[in-house]
Design a protein around this motif. Structure first.
Motif, short mmCIF file in Angstrom:
data_model
loop_
_atom_site.label_atom_id
_atom_site.label_comp_id
_atom_site.label_asym_id
_atom_site.label_seq_id
_atom_site.Cartn_x
_atom_site.Cartn_y
_atom_site.Cartn_z
N GLY A 299 36.70 44.11 44.02
CA GLY A 299 35.31 43.67 44.01
C GLY A 299 34.66 44.42 44.92
N ALA A 300 35.00 44.90 46.18
CA ALA A 300 34.32 45.57 47.22
C ALA A 300 34.05 46.97 46.65
CB ALA A 300 34.83 45.47 48.63
N VAL A 301 35.22 47.42 46.31
CA VAL A 301 34.86 49.02 45.72
C VAL A 301 34.01 49.31 44.51
CG1 VAL A 301 36.18 50.97 45.15
CG2 VAL A 301 37.04 49.67 46.93
N LEU A 302 34.37 48.42 43.24
CA LEU A 302 33.63 48.53 42.27
C LEU A 302 32.19 48.14 42.45
CD1 LEU A 302 33.96 49.07 39.11
CD2 LEU A 302 34.28 46.59 38.69
N SER A 303 31.79 47.26 43.36
CA SER A 303 30.30 47.04 43.51
C SER A 303 29.57 48.19 44.02
CB SER A 303 30.32 46.09 44.65
OG SER A 303 30.83 44.82 43.93
N GLN A 304 30.27 49.07 44.51
CA GLN A 304 29.71 50.39 44.92
C GLN A 304 29.36 51.19 43.35
OE1 GLN A 304 29.13 51.00 48.60
NE2 GLN A 304 29.68 48.74 48.13
N GLY A 305 29.57 51.14 42.37
CA GLY A 305 29.32 52.01 41.27
C GLY A 305 28.50 51.15 40.41
N ILE A 306 28.71 50.07 40.28
CA ILE A 306 28.04 49.06 39.11
C ILE A 306 27.20 47.98 39.56
CG2 ILE A 306 29.65 49.92 37.76
CD1 ILE A 306 30.74 47.15 37.37
N SER A 307 27.30 47.83 41.16
CA SER A 307 26.39 46.67 41.73
C SER A 307 27.31 45.41 41.84
CB SER A 307 25.14 46.38 41.04
OG SER A 307 24.45 45.55 41.97
N ASN A 308 27.20 44.37 42.54
CA ASN A 308 28.04 43.57 42.74
C ASN A 308 28.01 42.31 41.62
OD1 ASN A 308 25.72 42.51 43.77
ND2 ASN A 308 26.36 42.07 46.01
N VAL A 309 27.03 42.11 41.06
CA VAL A 309 26.72 41.30 40.19
C VAL A 309 27.46 41.58 38.59
CG1 VAL A 309 25.21 39.84 38.55
CG2 VAL A 309 24.55 40.25 40.85
N PRO A 310 27.25 42.68 38.29
CA PRO A 310 28.30 43.38 37.26
C PRO A 310 29.55 43.16 37.48
CG PRO A 310 26.31 44.45 37.14
CD PRO A 310 26.10 44.03 38.45
N ALA A 311 29.96 43.67 38.61
CA ALA A 311 31.40 43.78 39.24
C ALA A 311 31.90 42.34 39.29
CB ALA A 311 31.58 44.39 40.75
N ALA A 312 31.15 41.19 39.56
CA ALA A 312 31.94 39.97 39.45
C ALA A 312 32.23 39.52 38.26
CB ALA A 312 30.78 38.90 40.35
N ILE A 313 31.05 39.86 37.19
CA ILE A 313 31.23 39.48 35.72
C ILE A 313 32.48 40.10 35.18
CG2 ILE A 313 30.12 39.47 33.50
CD1 ILE A 313 27.41 39.08 35.09
N VAL A 314 32.53 41.43 35.28
CA VAL A 314 33.70 42.14 34.75
C VAL A 314 34.89 41.66 35.32
CG1 VAL A 314 34.77 44.60 34.72
CG2 VAL A 314 32.34 44.14 34.42
N LEU A 315 35.29 41.63 36.81
CA LEU A 315 36.40 41.13 37.38
C LEU A 315 36.95 39.85 37.08
CD1 LEU A 315 35.92 42.93 40.57
CD2 LEU A 315 37.42 43.71 39.05
N ALA A 316 36.20 38.93 36.79
CA ALA A 316 36.22 37.68 36.48
C ALA A 316 37.13 37.46 35.32
CB ALA A 316 35.18 36.69 36.33
N GLU A 317 37.05 38.47 34.43
CA GLU A 317 37.98 38.78 32.96
C GLU A 317 39.45 38.75 33.42
OE1 GLU A 317 36.40 40.99 30.40
OE2 GLU A 317 34.26 40.20 30.29
N PHE A 318 39.66 39.23 34.84
CA PHE A 318 41.03 39.72 35.11
C PHE A 318 41.66 38.98 36.35
CE2 PHE A 318 38.83 43.64 33.07
CZ PHE A 318 39.68 43.96 32.46
N SER A 319 40.84 38.48 36.62
CA SER A 319 41.39 37.43 37.78
C SER A 319 40.78 36.03 38.15
CB SER A 319 41.01 38.11 39.38
OG SER A 319 41.73 37.27 40.24
N LYS A 320 41.71 34.80 38.32
CA LYS A 320 40.76 33.77 38.42
C LYS A 320 40.85 33.21 39.90
CE LYS A 320 40.50 33.26 34.25
NZ LYS A 320 39.14 33.64 33.57
N ASP A 321 40.96 34.18 40.78
CA ASP A 321 41.18 34.01 42.19
C ASP A 321 39.60 34.04 42.89
OD1 ASP A 321 41.27 34.06 44.95
OD2 ASP A 321 43.19 35.16 45.10
N TRP A 322 38.82 33.17 42.50
CA TRP A 322 37.41 33.25 42.89
C TRP A 322 37.17 33.36 44.27
CZ3 TRP A 322 34.91 30.03 46.26
CH2 TRP A 322 35.65 29.00 46.64
N ARG A 323 37.98 32.95 45.22
CA ARG A 323 37.84 33.26 46.69
C ARG A 323 37.83 34.64 47.16
NH1 ARG A 323 41.13 33.71 51.02
NH2 ARG A 323 40.39 33.25 52.98
N ALA A 324 38.88 35.50 46.48
CA ALA A 324 39.02 36.69 46.63
C ALA A 324 37.92 37.50 45.98
CB ALA A 324 40.52 37.21 46.31
N LEU A 325 37.62 37.15 44.78
CA LEU A 325 36.62 37.85 44.02
C LEU A 325 35.34 37.85 44.99
CD1 LEU A 325 37.28 37.44 40.35
CD2 LEU A 325 37.75 39.20 41.79
#
Length: 378
Positions: A299-325
């Motif tokens: 989440g911290a690294v991907l946000s640097q390339g595509i912004s944190n809102v799209p990063a959250a949407i993309v990563l939520a498909e691969f992890s259910k650990d909402w706290r870490a995300l």
């Protein structure tokens, strides 16, 4: 009209567009990125508007109109005058604005908080010479840090809160350690960046009058607009707002930053096109984010390339650990300006040339330290 004149008119328009784009680095990058994406993974041009979050763009347009109206009423200059005569030190003033921005961002979202605090800072700068670039930078960091605390603070929090199913209070309690740590870090950074010297008020000699009718109507409209936008009625609200000011005070509508709206539209198209690329999904799937630390780092690294809102949407498909995300994309709002759209708004509102270099000189080291703090808490 002759064919020669038609060609000349077209060339004039192309020349004007090119001059506009070349003067705006962010706009130029987005136009170039869109062109590259359309070559690498072409989409039908009529489908591109469907990538835009029009709720956000229309809300931004309404906020631009309302803050411009409040500015033209003279209220911000009057408030700045009262403030600088009660707070006499540059550092104290900076810390106060940081605290105000962070507090507002927890309930009004980071974008709305910027529209309240940055214009106030600019009015203060007109009264007393201030290091305005540094002030805007720490305000941008403040709204990103403060908005971490609640689901209402920013779009990625709202999305992850809704998908997690946890209670509002439980979400706030979970995010409190990260928010507190980052606010403490920001307080240290702000203390170091500003001096304790007295403010120079020698230029504050004019009487600051307020157009009370314009100010009161704008303030009431501001509250009503935010309420209606939150209730997903932003379209009708903006239509009424724009029509009202065009009939009553048309200069309010004509003087807003229309280019910022264009940049936001292009940003949604470019970032969502990039986030949808199979190569990104394959890379995330290959890395595996099945542990809290990996989900956080992604989440911290991907946000640097595509912004944190799209990063959250993309990563939520691969992890259910909402706290870490949530921790990851929250930290991802710092660093490169693209990490959070609030950074772009802050820089544009400042209307200062050469902001990007000093912004990144502060924000990237802040992101690195924030990464370590988040990793320790995760």
């Amino acid at each position: 009209m002759s064919e020669v004149n038609v060609k000349r008119t077209r060339l004039d328009w192309i020349g004007r567009i090119w001059r506009t784009v070349s003067k705006e680095p962010v706009l130029a990058i987005l136009v170039f990125a869109l062109a590259v994406l359309q070559v690498v993974q072409p989409r039908p041009w009529p489908s591109l508007p469907g990538l835009v979050d029009w709720q956000t763009v229309l809300t931004l347009a309404g906020l631009l109109i309302l803050t411009k109206a409040i500015e033209l009423s003279g209220f911000l200059m009057w408030a700045a005058h009262r403030l600088v005569h009660h707070i006499h030190g540059e550092r104290t003033l900076a810390l106060l604005l940081v605290a105000l921005a962070a507090a507002l961002s927890t309930v009004l979202t980071n974008d709305v908080a910027l529209f309240a605090v940055v214009p106030l800072a600019l009015s203060l700068h007109k009264l007393a010479p201030l290091p305005i670039k540094r002030l805007v930078i720490v305000i941008a960091l403040a709204v990103n840090a403060g908005s971490i605390l609640t689901p209402l603070g920013n779009p990625q929090n709202l999305f992850l809160w809704q998908t997690s199913g946890v209670a509002f209070g439980a979400f706030v309690w979970t995010m409190l350690p990260l928010c507190a740590a980052l606010m403490a870090l920001l307080a240290i950074v702000t203390f170091a960046m500003f001096r304790g010297q007295a403010l120079d008020l020698s230029s504050d000699v004019d009487e600051h009058r307020v157009d009370r009718v314009l100010c009161v109507i704008s303030a009431v409209a501001f509250a009503a607009f935010v309420f209606l936008a939150d209730a997903h009625h932003v379209g009708p609200a903006l239509a009424v707002l724009a029509a009202g000011f065009l009939l009553w005070r048309r200069e309010v509508v004509f003087r807003i930053d229309w280019l910022l709206l264009l940049i936001f539209v292009l940003m949604f198209i470019v970032l969502r096109s990039a986030a949808a690329m199979p190569v990104i999904h394959q890379a995330i799937a290959h890395l595996g984010i099945d542990t809290p630390v990996r989900a956080y780092a992604a989440g911290a690294v991907l946000s640097q390339g595509i912004s944190n809102v799209p990063a959250a949407i993309v990563l939520a498909e691969f992890s259910k650990d909402w706290r870490a995300l949530t921790y990851g994309v929250s930290v991802g709002g710092f660093g490169i300006a693209i990490g959070s759209l609030a950074n772009l708004i802050a820089v544009r509102l400042s209307n200062e040339k050469g902001m990007w270099t000093p912004f990144h000189i502060v924000s990237i080291p802040f992101w690195i330290v924030a990464m370590v703090i988040g990793w320790a808490l995760v």
